[in-house]
Design a protein around this motif. Structure first.
Motif, PDB file in Angstrom:
ATOM      1  N   ALA A   1       6.400   6.716  15.154  1.00 22.34           N
ATOM      2  CA  ALA A   1       6.101   5.390  14.605  1.00 22.34           C
ATOM      3  C   ALA A   1       5.981   4.367  15.735  1.00 22.34           C
ATOM      4  CB  ALA A   1       7.188   4.965  13.615  1.00 22.34           C
ATOM      5  N   LYS A   2       6.888   4.456  16.666  1.00 19.85           N
ATOM      6  CA  LYS A   2       6.893   3.529  17.793  1.00 19.85           C
ATOM      7  C   LYS A   2       5.595   3.647  18.601  1.00 19.85           C
ATOM      8  CE  LYS A   2       9.909   2.324  21.644  1.00 19.85           C
ATOM      9  NZ  LYS A   2      11.141   2.631  22.374  1.00 19.85           N
ATOM     10  N   ARG A   3       5.176   4.902  18.837  1.00 13.92           N
ATOM     11  CA  ARG A   3       3.940   5.144  19.576  1.00 13.92           C
ATOM     12  C   ARG A   3       2.731   4.587  18.819  1.00 13.92           C
ATOM     13  NH1 ARG A   3      -0.296   7.912  19.659  1.00 13.92           N
ATOM     14  NH2 ARG A   3       0.160   9.119  17.776  1.00 13.92           N
ATOM     15  N   LEU A   4       2.708   4.853  17.494  1.00 11.08           N
ATOM     16  CA  LEU A   4       1.594   4.371  16.665  1.00 11.08           C
ATOM     17  C   LEU A   4       1.477   2.857  16.705  1.00 11.08           C
ATOM     18  CD1 LEU A   4       2.024   6.545  13.452  1.00 11.08           C
ATOM     19  CD2 LEU A   4      -0.070   6.404  14.832  1.00 11.08           C
ATOM     20  N   ILE A   5       2.616   2.182  16.545  1.00  8.00           N
ATOM     21  CA  ILE A   5       2.630   0.713  16.528  1.00  8.00           C
ATOM     22  C   ILE A   5       2.161   0.191  17.893  1.00  8.00           C
ATOM     23  CG2 ILE A   5       4.140  -1.325  16.400  1.00  8.00           C
ATOM     24  CD1 ILE A   5       3.677  -0.105  13.666  1.00  8.00           C
TER      25      ILE A   5
ATOM     26  N   ARG B   1      -8.337  -1.514  11.160  1.00  7.00           N
ATOM     27  CA  ARG B   1      -9.715  -1.627  10.643  1.00  7.00           C
ATOM     28  C   ARG B   1      -9.968  -2.992  10.020  1.00  7.00           C
ATOM     29  NH1 ARG B   1      -9.154   3.668   8.844  1.00  7.00           N
ATOM     30  NH2 ARG B   1      -8.528   3.012   6.751  1.00  7.00           N
ATOM     31  N   ALA B   2      -8.932  -3.541   9.368  1.00  2.73           N
ATOM     32  CA  ALA B   2      -9.103  -4.807   8.643  1.00  2.73           C
ATOM     33  C   ALA B   2      -8.775  -6.033   9.506  1.00  2.73           C
ATOM     34  CB  ALA B   2      -8.215  -4.805   7.396  1.00  2.73           C
ATOM     35  N   ASP B   3      -8.462  -5.794  10.787  1.00  2.00           N
ATOM     36  CA  ASP B   3      -8.075  -6.915  11.664  1.00  2.00           C
ATOM     37  C   ASP B   3      -6.883  -7.711  11.138  1.00  2.00           C
ATOM     38  OD1 ASP B   3      -9.603  -6.783  13.976  1.00  2.00           O
ATOM     39  OD2 ASP B   3     -11.361  -7.630  12.958  1.00  2.00           O
ATOM     40  N   ILE B   4      -5.931  -7.013  10.583  1.00  2.00           N
ATOM     41  CA  ILE B   4      -4.676  -7.654  10.158  1.00  2.00           C
ATOM     42  C   ILE B   4      -3.678  -7.455  11.299  1.00  2.00           C
ATOM     43  CG2 ILE B   4      -2.738  -7.470   8.530  1.00  2.00           C
ATOM     44  CD1 ILE B   4      -4.863  -6.703   6.411  1.00  2.00           C
ATOM     45  N   PRO B   5      -3.141  -8.555  11.858  1.00  2.00           N
ATOM     46  CA  PRO B   5      -2.388  -8.418  13.104  1.00  2.00           C
ATOM     47  C   PRO B   5      -0.926  -8.010  12.961  1.00  2.00           C
ATOM     48  CG  PRO B   5      -2.640 -10.743  12.548  1.00  2.00           C
ATOM     49  CD  PRO B   5      -3.384  -9.969  11.487  1.00  2.00           C
ATOM     50  N   TRP B   6      -0.377  -8.144  11.753  1.00  2.00           N
ATOM     51  CA  TRP B   6       1.054  -7.888  11.564  1.00  2.00           C
ATOM     52  C   TRP B   6       1.269  -6.809  10.518  1.00  2.00           C
ATOM     53  CZ3 TRP B   6       4.877 -10.680  14.204  1.00  2.00           C
ATOM     54  CH2 TRP B   6       4.479 -11.893  14.801  1.00  2.00           C
ATOM     55  N   ILE B   7       2.400  -6.141  10.618  1.00  2.00           N
ATOM     56  CA  ILE B   7       2.812  -5.192   9.578  1.00  2.00           C
ATOM     57  C   ILE B   7       4.328  -5.268   9.429  1.00  2.00           C
ATOM     58  CG2 ILE B   7       3.069  -3.209  11.151  1.00  2.00           C
ATOM     59  CD1 ILE B   7       1.807  -1.476   8.828  1.00  2.00           C
ATOM     60  N   ALA B   8       4.803  -5.118   8.182  1.00  2.00           N
ATOM     61  CA  ALA B   8       6.246  -5.039   7.909  1.00  2.00           C
ATOM     62  C   ALA B   8       6.538  -3.619   7.461  1.00  2.00           C
ATOM     63  CB  ALA B   8       6.644  -6.036   6.831  1.00  2.00           C
ATOM     64  N   LEU B   9       7.504  -3.005   8.102  1.00  2.00           N
ATOM     65  CA  LEU B   9       7.746  -1.575   7.880  1.00  2.00           C
ATOM     66  C   LEU B   9       8.960  -1.318   6.983  1.00  2.00           C
ATOM     67  CD1 LEU B   9       7.272  -0.491  11.606  1.00  2.00           C
ATOM     68  CD2 LEU B   9       5.565  -0.426   9.772  1.00  2.00           C
ATOM     69  N   TRP B  10       8.837  -0.305   6.157  1.00  2.00           N
ATOM     70  CA  TRP B  10       9.952   0.133   5.306  1.00  2.00           C
ATOM     71  C   TRP B  10      10.578   1.373   5.930  1.00  2.00           C
ATOM     72  CZ3 TRP B  10      11.585  -1.183   0.057  1.00  2.00           C
ATOM     73  CH2 TRP B  10      11.117  -2.442  -0.339  1.00  2.00           C
ATOM     74  N   ARG B  11      11.869   1.432   5.838  1.00  2.00           N
ATOM     75  CA  ARG B  11      12.580   2.516   6.526  1.00  2.00           C
ATOM     76  C   ARG B  11      12.297   3.902   5.942  1.00  2.00           C
ATOM     77  NH1 ARG B  11      18.478   1.626   6.861  1.00  2.00           N
ATOM     78  NH2 ARG B  11      18.417   3.163   8.534  1.00  2.00           N
TER      79      ARG B  11
ATOM     80  N   THR C   1       0.865  -1.191   0.000  1.00  2.00           N
ATOM     81  CA  THR C   1       0.000   0.000   0.000  1.00  2.00           C
ATOM     82  C   THR C   1       0.895   1.232   0.000  1.00  2.00           C
ATOM     83  OG1 THR C   1      -0.066  -0.142   2.419  1.00  2.00           O
ATOM     84  CG2 THR C   1      -1.915  -1.122   1.230  1.00  2.00           C
ATOM     85  N   ASP C   2       1.659   1.339  -1.075  1.00  2.00           N
ATOM     86  CA  ASP C   2       2.719   2.350  -1.107  1.00  2.00           C
ATOM     87  C   ASP C   2       2.198   3.779  -0.958  1.00  2.00           C
ATOM     88  OD1 ASP C   2       5.543   3.015  -1.498  1.00  2.00           O
ATOM     89  OD2 ASP C   2       4.845   3.985  -3.343  1.00  2.00           O
TER      90      ASP C   2
ATOM     91  N   PRO D   1       1.086   6.098   9.408  1.00  2.00           N
ATOM     92  CA  PRO D   1      -0.151   6.165  10.218  1.00  2.00           C
ATOM     93  C   PRO D   1      -1.366   5.615   9.472  1.00  2.00           C
ATOM     94  CG  PRO D   1       1.044   8.262  10.329  1.00  2.00           C
ATOM     95  CD  PRO D   1       1.763   7.414   9.331  1.00  2.00           C
ATOM     96  N   GLU D   2      -1.473   5.924   8.177  1.00  2.00           N
ATOM     97  CA  GLU D   2      -2.619   5.424   7.399  1.00  2.00           C
ATOM     98  C   GLU D   2      -2.591   3.899   7.269  1.00  2.00           C
ATOM     99  OE1 GLU D   2      -3.226   9.354   4.491  1.00  2.00           O
ATOM    100  OE2 GLU D   2      -1.902   7.715   3.886  1.00  2.00           O
ATOM    101  N   ALA D   3      -1.395   3.359   7.046  1.00  2.00           N
ATOM    102  CA  ALA D   3      -1.284   1.902   6.907  1.00  2.00           C
ATOM    103  C   ALA D   3      -1.629   1.210   8.230  1.00  2.00           C
ATOM    104  CB  ALA D   3       0.124   1.519   6.447  1.00  2.00           C
ATOM    105  N   VAL D   4      -1.167   1.766   9.322  1.00  2.00           N
ATOM    106  CA  VAL D   4      -1.464   1.193  10.642  1.00  2.00           C
ATOM    107  C   VAL D   4      -2.976   1.206  10.887  1.00  2.00           C
ATOM    108  CG1 VAL D   4      -1.267   1.644  13.130  1.00  2.00           C
ATOM    109  CG2 VAL D   4       0.790   1.650  11.676  1.00  2.00           C
ATOM    110  N   GLU D   5      -3.606   2.339  10.623  1.00  2.00           N
ATOM    111  CA  GLU D   5      -5.069   2.429  10.803  1.00  2.00           C
ATOM    112  C   GLU D   5      -5.808   1.436   9.923  1.00  2.00           C
ATOM    113  OE1 GLU D   5      -6.230   6.511  10.073  1.00  2.00           O
ATOM    114  OE2 GLU D   5      -4.709   7.193  11.535  1.00  2.00           O
ATOM    115  N   ALA D   6      -5.342   1.299   8.678  1.00  2.00           N
ATOM    116  CA  ALA D   6      -6.016   0.375   7.752  1.00  2.00           C
ATOM    117  C   ALA D   6      -5.898  -1.067   8.246  1.00  2.00           C
ATOM    118  CB  ALA D   6      -5.433   0.522   6.340  1.00  2.00           C
ATOM    119  N   CYS D   7      -4.727  -1.429   8.776  1.00  2.00           N
ATOM    120  CA  CYS D   7      -4.554  -2.795   9.311  1.00  2.00           C
ATOM    121  C   CYS D   7      -5.484  -3.023  10.497  1.00  2.00           C
ATOM    122  CB  CYS D   7      -3.101  -3.025   9.747  1.00  2.00           C
ATOM    123  SG  CYS D   7      -1.982  -3.330   8.376  1.00  2.00           S
TER     124      CYS D   7
END
Lengths: 273, 273
Positions: free
Chosen positions: B52-56, B31-41, B17-18, B23-29
Motif C-alpha cells: 500500500a505504501k509503495r502504491l501511494i 485517472r480522474a486527477d483526484i489528488p487525495w485519498i482516505a484509506l480504510w484499514r 468505492t467500496d 490498488p484499483e481505487a488508487v488507479e481510479a484517483c
C-alpha cells in the motif's frame, strides 16, 4: 431503583397496536385493565369523533394524550395557514375527548433551511397557544430523534423543546419525553431537570441493536439498550407522575394478537420501565 | 457563496468505492486527477501495508486520513487493553502511509451505561495521545450521528468532540466534521466556530429523503437536504482549508463502475460542496 408495581400509570399508545381499530383497542385495554390510552387522529377519523367519545366514556378509560398536532413549517404562507387550521381541529378533538395534552410533532423543513423551519415552529406554537388554552389543552412539544430531522421534526433535542416551552406558562406549553428520541443525548439528565414542572408526557419503548429500520425499529421495553429506569426516575424527580405511554413502531409487535401484545407490554412495563 | 472551482482539495474516501481494492481505487484517483485519498484499514489489510505504501508513493496521491481508530469502550479491562493495542497499530499505519490524521470512531457502550462509556472514550484518547504524537499523528474525533449511538459511537455531537479536543494541543487532538452526522444540530455553527483551529477533517455526502437505511442511506452531494455550502463556508471560516473527503455508504453508488462514480463525485463536488 424502585420498580413500578401497579398499572395505574400505564397507557397504551394506540400506535403500538396499529392493526386494531379504536373500538378494538379500547376493548383490549378494558380486558387488560389498562387505565389509560393515547389516541391517534387517523384512528379517530376512522371511527368518527362522536362514536370515539362515546366509546371512551363508556369504557372508563382516560385519554393520556392526542397524537398529534404540529407540522408547522411549510413552503408558503397559505400552506402554513392550512396547517394551523388542522392544528385547531386537533385541539378541538383533544378537548372533546377529555385529553389534557396535544402532542406536537413539529414538522420538517420544506427546504434546506432548517433554521428557518425552526422559526416557523416557534411562530406556529405561538399562534396555537391561545386557542389551545381556551380549550383547556396543554401543548406538549415532543423532541424527535435527530434521524427524523429531515422528515418529521426539526425539534430534535430536549433543550430545544425546553427553550420554547419556557416562554409560556406550564398549563400552556410543556414537553414530552420519549426515551427512544432522547436516550442518547449527553445533556439528557440536565435537560430533564430543567424541564421540572413542564413535563406533560413520558413515552417508553427501547432502542434495539442492531437497529433494523429508522421508523419501524423500536423495541419493547427490555429488548434494547436504554436505561429506562434511570430515565423514569429522573422524570419523576422533575415532578412528573402522570401516565406512561408505551409507543412502539415495530412490525413484529404490530403482528402480535392484540391481547398478547398488551400482556407482553404489561409484563415488560413492570420489569423494565 | 462561492463555488469550489478546482479539485485541489477533493479526497476520495475509499468507502465511497467500496467494491474497489486499494490498488484499483488508487488507479481510479490517478485517472480522474483526484489528488487525495482516505484509506480504510480493512482495505489496507487486504493489500498489505508495504505494498500500500509503495502504491501511494508511486501514485503521487496524498493521504487525507486513515479510517479508523477508536472503539474504546469495552466490558473488561482486558478488552480495553486489546482495543488500545489496535489503536497503536492504527497510529503506526497512519504514520507509515504519510497521513497526518487518524480518524476516531469512538465506539458504543458495552452495556446500558452510556455515561460510563463516554468516560472510557475520554480515558482511551488520553492514553493514545502520547503514542500518536510521537508518531506525528493527530487524532481526529469524529462525532457520529445519534442514530449510531448504540452501535458505533457514544460521541454524537460536535460539542462532545470539542470538549474532549480542547484538553489537548491542536496537533494532538482535533475534530472531524462530517455533514451527514452533524447537519441537523441546532448548535452546529456555534460548535464549528468553537472548533476554530482544531478542525482536522471535513467529510461530505448528503441526507436523502426518504432515508432508506440507517447505515447505507447516505446520498451523493446534491441529492439530499443538507445545506452543504453553508457548512463548508463555516468550516473554512473556522480555519480549515484542508482536504474535503467524499464519504458515502450507499449500495447504488457502490454498484457504479469506479470511473463513473468518481466522475459523478467530481461533478457534484463542484456543483454542491
Amino acid at each position: 431503583m424502585e420498580q413500578l408495581n401497579t398499572f395505574n400509570r400505564l397507557s397504551l399508545n394506540q400506535i403500538t397496536t396499529d392493526r386494531l381499530s379504536l373500538p378494538e383497542a379500547v376493548e383490549a385495554c378494558v380486558r387488560a385493565d389498562i387505565p389509560w390510552i393515547a389516541l391517534w387522529r387517523h384512528k379517530l377519523a376512522q371511527t368518527g369523533l362522536i362514536e370515539a367519545k362515546r366509546l371512551i366514556r363508556d369504557s372508563g378509560l382516560q385519554v393520556s394524550s392526542i397524537c398529534r398536532g404540529g407540522m408547522f413549517p411549510a413552503a408558503t404562507a397559505e400552506e402554513r395557514r392550512q396547517r394551523m387550521d388542522d392544528n385547531r381541529r386537533a385541539v378541538e378533538e383533544a378537548a372533546e375527548l377529555g385529553a389534557d395534552i396535544l402532542v406536537l410533532v413539529c414538522g420538517p423543513a420544506p427546504d434546506k433551511d432548517i433554521a428557518a423551519a425552526r422559526l416557523m415552529v416557534e411562530e406556529g406554537i405561538a399562534e396555537l397557544v391561545p386557542y389551545a388554552e381556551s380549550h383547556g389543552i396543554t401543548l406538549g412539544i415532543e423532541p424527535l430523534h435527530p434521524m427524523y430531522a429531515a422528515e418529521r421534526s426539526v425539534i430534535n433535542l430536549l433543550s430545544q423543546a425546553n427553550e420554547i416551552a419556557e416562554r409560556y406558562r406550564p398549563n400552556q406549553v410543556g414537553v414530552v419525553v420519549d426515551v427512544f428520541h432522547v436516550w442518547w443525548d449527553p445533556a439528557l439528565y440536565e435537560q430533564i431537570a430543567r424541564a421540572a414542572g413542564r413535563i406533560v408526557g413520558y413515552h417508553v419503548s427501547d432502542w434495539i441493536v442492531p437497529t433494523p429500520d429508522l421508523l419501524m425499529g423500536r423495541g419493547m421495553m427490555g429488548d434494547g439498550v436504554i436505561d429506562l429506569r434511570r430515565i423514569r426516575k429522573a422524570v419523576e424527580a422533575a415532578g412528573y407522575n402522570g401516565p406512561i405511554e408505551v409507543e412502539i413502531f415495530n412490525k413484529a409487535i404490530w403482528e402480535l394478537d392484540g391481547d398478547e401484545s398488551l400482556a407482553l407490554m404489561k409484563h415488560r412495563y413492570l420489569e423494565h420501565a
